[in-house]
Write a protein that holds these residues in place. Structure first.
Motif, PDB file in Angstrom:
ATOM      1  N   ARG A  32       3.773  -5.568   4.787  1.00  9.34           N
ATOM      2  CA  ARG A  32       2.929  -4.739   5.660  1.00  9.34           C
ATOM      3  C   ARG A  32       1.864  -5.586   6.365  1.00  9.34           C
ATOM      4  NH1 ARG A  32       3.754   0.814   4.722  1.00  9.34           N
ATOM      5  NH2 ARG A  32       5.140   1.158   2.948  1.00  9.34           N
ATOM      6  N   LEU A  33       1.279  -6.546   5.642  1.00 13.37           N
ATOM      7  CA  LEU A  33       0.291  -7.427   6.265  1.00 13.37           C
ATOM      8  C   LEU A  33       0.932  -8.276   7.354  1.00 13.37           C
ATOM      9  CD1 LEU A  33      -1.710  -8.556   3.115  1.00 13.37           C
ATOM     10  CD2 LEU A  33      -2.540  -7.085   4.957  1.00 13.37           C
ATOM     11  N   LYS A  34       2.124  -8.783   7.068  1.00 16.97           N
ATOM     12  CA  LYS A  34       2.838  -9.603   8.054  1.00 16.97           C
ATOM     13  C   LYS A  34       3.175  -8.777   9.297  1.00 16.97           C
ATOM     14  CE  LYS A  34       6.605 -12.847   8.574  1.00 16.97           C
ATOM     15  NZ  LYS A  34       7.653 -13.607   7.938  1.00 16.97           N
ATOM     16  N   GLU A  35       3.638  -7.539   9.088  1.00 17.40           N
ATOM     17  CA  GLU A  35       3.956  -6.659  10.221  1.00 17.40           C
ATOM     18  C   GLU A  35       2.735  -6.388  11.089  1.00 17.40           C
ATOM     19  OE1 GLU A  35       5.581  -3.217   8.303  1.00 17.40           O
ATOM     20  OE2 GLU A  35       7.582  -4.098   8.093  1.00 17.40           O
ATOM     21  N   GLN A  36       1.566  -6.351  10.475  1.00 15.81           N
ATOM     22  CA  GLN A  36       0.320  -6.122  11.207  1.00 15.81           C
ATOM     23  C   GLN A  36      -0.250  -7.427  11.775  1.00 15.81           C
ATOM     24  OE1 GLN A  36      -1.174  -3.148  11.947  1.00 15.81           O
ATOM     25  NE2 GLN A  36       0.651  -2.205  11.093  1.00 15.81           N
ATOM     26  N   ASP A  37       0.416  -8.544  11.475  1.00 15.50           N
ATOM     27  CA  ASP A  37       0.009  -9.861  11.966  1.00 15.50           C
ATOM     28  C   ASP A  37      -1.436 -10.186  11.547  1.00 15.50           C
ATOM     29  OD1 ASP A  37       0.557 -12.267  13.245  1.00 15.50           O
ATOM     30  OD2 ASP A  37      -0.283 -11.555  15.152  1.00 15.50           O
TER      31      ASP A  37
ATOM     32  N   GLY B  44     -25.594  -1.083  -0.485  1.00 18.08           N
ATOM     33  CA  GLY B  44     -25.395   0.219   0.136  1.00 18.08           C
ATOM     34  C   GLY B  44     -24.302   1.032  -0.541  1.00 18.08           C
ATOM     35  N   ALA B  45     -23.983   2.114   0.095  1.00 20.92           N
ATOM     36  CA  ALA B  45     -22.964   3.041  -0.425  1.00 20.92           C
ATOM     37  C   ALA B  45     -21.591   2.655   0.124  1.00 20.92           C
ATOM     38  CB  ALA B  45     -23.309   4.465  -0.012  1.00 20.92           C
ATOM     39  N   PRO B  46     -20.533   2.986  -0.605  1.00 25.85           N
ATOM     40  CA  PRO B  46     -19.180   2.739  -0.088  1.00 25.85           C
ATOM     41  C   PRO B  46     -18.954   3.497   1.221  1.00 25.85           C
ATOM     42  CG  PRO B  46     -19.105   3.356  -2.405  1.00 25.85           C
ATOM     43  CD  PRO B  46     -20.511   3.591  -1.937  1.00 25.85           C
ATOM     44  N   ILE B  47     -18.175   2.889   2.101  1.00 25.43           N
ATOM     45  CA  ILE B  47     -17.829   3.520   3.369  1.00 25.43           C
ATOM     46  C   ILE B  47     -16.384   3.970   3.249  1.00 25.43           C
ATOM     47  CG2 ILE B  47     -17.530   3.163   5.846  1.00 25.43           C
ATOM     48  CD1 ILE B  47     -19.780   0.985   5.534  1.00 25.43           C
ATOM     49  N   GLN B  48     -16.196   5.270   3.304  1.00 27.51           N
ATOM     50  CA  GLN B  48     -14.859   5.835   3.150  1.00 27.51           C
ATOM     51  C   GLN B  48     -14.254   6.100   4.517  1.00 27.51           C
ATOM     52  OE1 GLN B  48     -15.640   9.247   0.666  1.00 27.51           O
ATOM     53  NE2 GLN B  48     -15.428   8.031  -1.182  1.00 27.51           N
ATOM     54  N   GLY B  49     -12.994   5.748   4.641  1.00 30.41           N
ATOM     55  CA  GLY B  49     -12.301   5.947   5.900  1.00 30.41           C
ATOM     56  C   GLY B  49     -12.110   4.636   6.628  1.00 30.41           C
ATOM     57  N   SER B  50     -11.310   4.697   7.636  1.00 30.47           N
ATOM     58  CA  SER B  50     -10.903   3.525   8.397  1.00 30.47           C
ATOM     59  C   SER B  50     -12.042   2.953   9.221  1.00 30.47           C
ATOM     60  CB  SER B  50      -9.749   3.926   9.313  1.00 30.47           C
ATOM     61  OG  SER B  50      -9.342   2.872  10.100  1.00 30.47           O
TER      62      SER B  50
ATOM     63  N   VAL C  49     -15.413  -5.957   1.322  1.00 29.49           N
ATOM     64  CA  VAL C  49     -14.277  -5.718   0.439  1.00 29.49           C
ATOM     65  C   VAL C  49     -13.650  -4.383   0.820  1.00 29.49           C
ATOM     66  CG1 VAL C  49     -13.516  -5.508  -1.957  1.00 29.49           C
ATOM     67  CG2 VAL C  49     -15.453  -7.004  -1.396  1.00 29.49           C
ATOM     68  N   ASN C  50     -12.374  -4.443   1.179  1.00 30.53           N
ATOM     69  CA  ASN C  50     -11.659  -3.260   1.633  1.00 30.53           C
ATOM     70  C   ASN C  50     -10.563  -2.924   0.630  1.00 30.53           C
ATOM     71  OD1 ASN C  50      -9.054  -2.294   3.372  1.00 30.53           O
ATOM     72  ND2 ASN C  50     -10.944  -1.427   4.192  1.00 30.53           N
ATOM     73  N   PHE C  51     -10.673  -1.756  -0.005  1.00 30.72           N
ATOM     74  CA  PHE C  51      -9.691  -1.302  -0.992  1.00 30.72           C
ATOM     75  C   PHE C  51      -8.611  -0.491  -0.286  1.00 30.72           C
ATOM     76  CE2 PHE C  51     -13.667  -1.922  -3.245  1.00 30.72           C
ATOM     77  CZ  PHE C  51     -13.264  -2.652  -4.347  1.00 30.72           C
ATOM     78  N   TRP C  52      -7.356  -0.824  -0.552  1.00 25.95           N
ATOM     79  CA  TRP C  52      -6.243  -0.175   0.130  1.00 25.95           C
ATOM     80  C   TRP C  52      -5.014  -0.129  -0.759  1.00 25.95           C
ATOM     81  CZ3 TRP C  52      -1.688  -2.728   2.021  1.00 25.95           C
ATOM     82  CH2 TRP C  52      -1.662  -4.103   1.795  1.00 25.95           C
ATOM     83  N   PHE C  53      -4.014   0.645  -0.326  1.00 22.60           N
ATOM     84  CA  PHE C  53      -2.713   0.634  -0.992  1.00 22.60           C
ATOM     85  C   PHE C  53      -1.624   0.806   0.060  1.00 22.60           C
ATOM     86  CE2 PHE C  53      -3.910   5.097  -1.119  1.00 22.60           C
ATOM     87  CZ  PHE C  53      -2.724   5.790  -0.924  1.00 22.60           C
ATOM     88  N   ASN C  54      -0.406   0.438  -0.306  1.00 21.03           N
ATOM     89  CA  ASN C  54       0.705   0.311   0.637  1.00 21.03           C
ATOM     90  C   ASN C  54       1.046   1.576   1.412  1.00 21.03           C
ATOM     91  OD1 ASN C  54       0.863  -2.247  -0.424  1.00 21.03           O
ATOM     92  ND2 ASN C  54       2.696  -1.854  -1.630  1.00 21.03           N
ATOM     93  N   GLU C  55       1.046   2.713   0.752  1.00 22.27           N
ATOM     94  CA  GLU C  55       1.490   3.951   1.393  1.00 22.27           C
ATOM     95  C   GLU C  55       0.383   4.670   2.156  1.00 22.27           C
ATOM     96  OE1 GLU C  55       4.716   4.504   1.527  1.00 22.27           O
ATOM     97  OE2 GLU C  55       4.974   2.747   0.247  1.00 22.27           O
ATOM     98  N   CYS C  56      -0.772   4.091   2.195  1.00 22.10           N
ATOM     99  CA  CYS C  56      -1.906   4.670   2.926  1.00 22.10           C
ATOM    100  C   CYS C  56      -1.806   4.234   4.388  1.00 22.10           C
ATOM    101  CB  CYS C  56      -3.214   4.203   2.300  1.00 22.10           C
ATOM    102  SG  CYS C  56      -4.687   4.588   3.262  1.00 22.10           S
ATOM    103  N   SER C  57      -1.384   5.141   5.253  1.00 21.75           N
ATOM    104  CA  SER C  57      -1.191   4.767   6.659  1.00 21.75           C
ATOM    105  C   SER C  57      -2.506   4.363   7.330  1.00 21.75           C
ATOM    106  CB  SER C  57      -0.508   5.891   7.432  1.00 21.75           C
ATOM    107  OG  SER C  57      -1.286   7.060   7.402  1.00 21.75           O
ATOM    108  N   ALA C  58      -3.598   5.030   7.005  1.00 21.26           N
ATOM    109  CA  ALA C  58      -4.894   4.647   7.576  1.00 21.26           C
ATOM    110  C   ALA C  58      -5.278   3.236   7.140  1.00 21.26           C
ATOM    111  CB  ALA C  58      -5.971   5.644   7.172  1.00 21.26           C
TER     112      ALA C  58
ATOM    113  N   VAL D 175      -3.189   0.726   6.312  1.00 20.51           N
ATOM    114  CA  VAL D 175      -2.327  -0.245   7.000  1.00 20.51           C
ATOM    115  C   VAL D 175      -2.681  -0.307   8.480  1.00 20.51           C
ATOM    116  CG1 VAL D 175       0.060  -0.809   7.587  1.00 20.51           C
ATOM    117  CG2 VAL D 175      -0.499   0.021   5.283  1.00 20.51           C
ATOM    118  N   ASP D 176      -2.969   0.836   9.081  1.00 17.64           N
ATOM    119  CA  ASP D 176      -3.282   0.879  10.512  1.00 17.64           C
ATOM    120  C   ASP D 176      -4.560   0.123  10.868  1.00 17.64           C
ATOM    121  OD1 ASP D 176      -1.017   2.373  10.928  1.00 17.64           O
ATOM    122  OD2 ASP D 176      -2.079   4.286  11.140  1.00 17.64           O
ATOM    123  N   GLU D 177      -5.481  -0.021   9.920  1.00 21.44           N
ATOM    124  CA  GLU D 177      -6.737  -0.698  10.230  1.00 21.44           C
ATOM    125  C   GLU D 177      -6.682  -2.208   9.983  1.00 21.44           C
ATOM    126  OE1 GLU D 177     -10.177   0.483   7.972  1.00 21.44           O
ATOM    127  OE2 GLU D 177      -9.260  -0.088   6.088  1.00 21.44           O
TER     128      GLU D 177
END
Length: 184
Positions: A115-120, A158-164, A64-73, A75-77
């Motif tokens: 954003r998801l579509k742009e990242q294909d 386990g513990a949450p993994i923070q970062g890309s 499970v990956n938590f994200w938001f639109n303006e977070c470039s990291a 979207v980049d991942e």
């Protein structure tokens, strides 16, 4: 001479205490082994299909990956997550994205889809709209993206993994934990 002896004894006592405390801390693995249930929730996927916490029972492991639109990291991942999703499907797992800001805002949902579509990317993304504990869980995430692993019983492993995950170390942690859960 007595002062020198006293100082030496004090240093030795302090060193022993530090060693004992360090060893005690190294043996404390209960926190990482403790299983916590993912909070109950209701929502929809980005196509409008109803989802809830029972989706975890569909897979040996769900990343499970938590994200938001303006977070470039975040979207980049997305391409990395999509690739990981394809690899996991072969082992009985799945990657699911959770956009933390679009559940009550149609404009943000459309932006997320764009954003998801742009990242294909094609891996499943969901919105959590009901479930106070789940909303509280998301509000306590302090760094984005954050990724967790959930087993088929709904336990957070386990513990949450923070970062890309395009960070080699984070990707390795996720893959090793997923393989362990899947029995690989």
């Amino acid at each position: 001479m007595n002062i020198s002896r006293t100082v030496k004894r004090t240093i030795i006592v302090i060193a022993v205490v530090i060693c004992v405390l360090s060893l005690a801390a190294c043996g404390n693995t209960e926190e990482t082994k403790e299983k916590r249930k993912f909070p109950k929730f209701e929502g929809t996927d980005f196509e409008g299909n109803a989802v809830d916490e029972t989706l975890f029972s569909e897979n040996k492991v769900t990343i499970v990956n938590f994200w938001f639109n303006e977070c470039s990291a975040c979207v980049d991942e997305m391409k990395e997550l999509d690739q990981l999703n394809q690899e996991l499907k072969e082992k009985g797992g799945e990657v699911i994205g959770v956009n933390v800001e679009a559940s009550s805002d149609k404009e943000k949902l459309e932006d997320a889809r764009k954003r998801l579509k742009e990242q294909d990317t094609v891996f499943r993304n969901i919105l959590i709209s009901k479930g106070e504990e789940a909303k509280e869980y998301m509000s306590n995430i302090v760094a984005f993206p954050t990724t967790i692993l959930v087993d088929e019983k709904g336990n957070i492993i386990g513990a949450p993994i923070q970062g890309s995950i395009d960070n080699e170390n984070n990707r390795k942690k996720i893959e090793e934990a997923a393989d362990e859960i899947c029995g690989e």
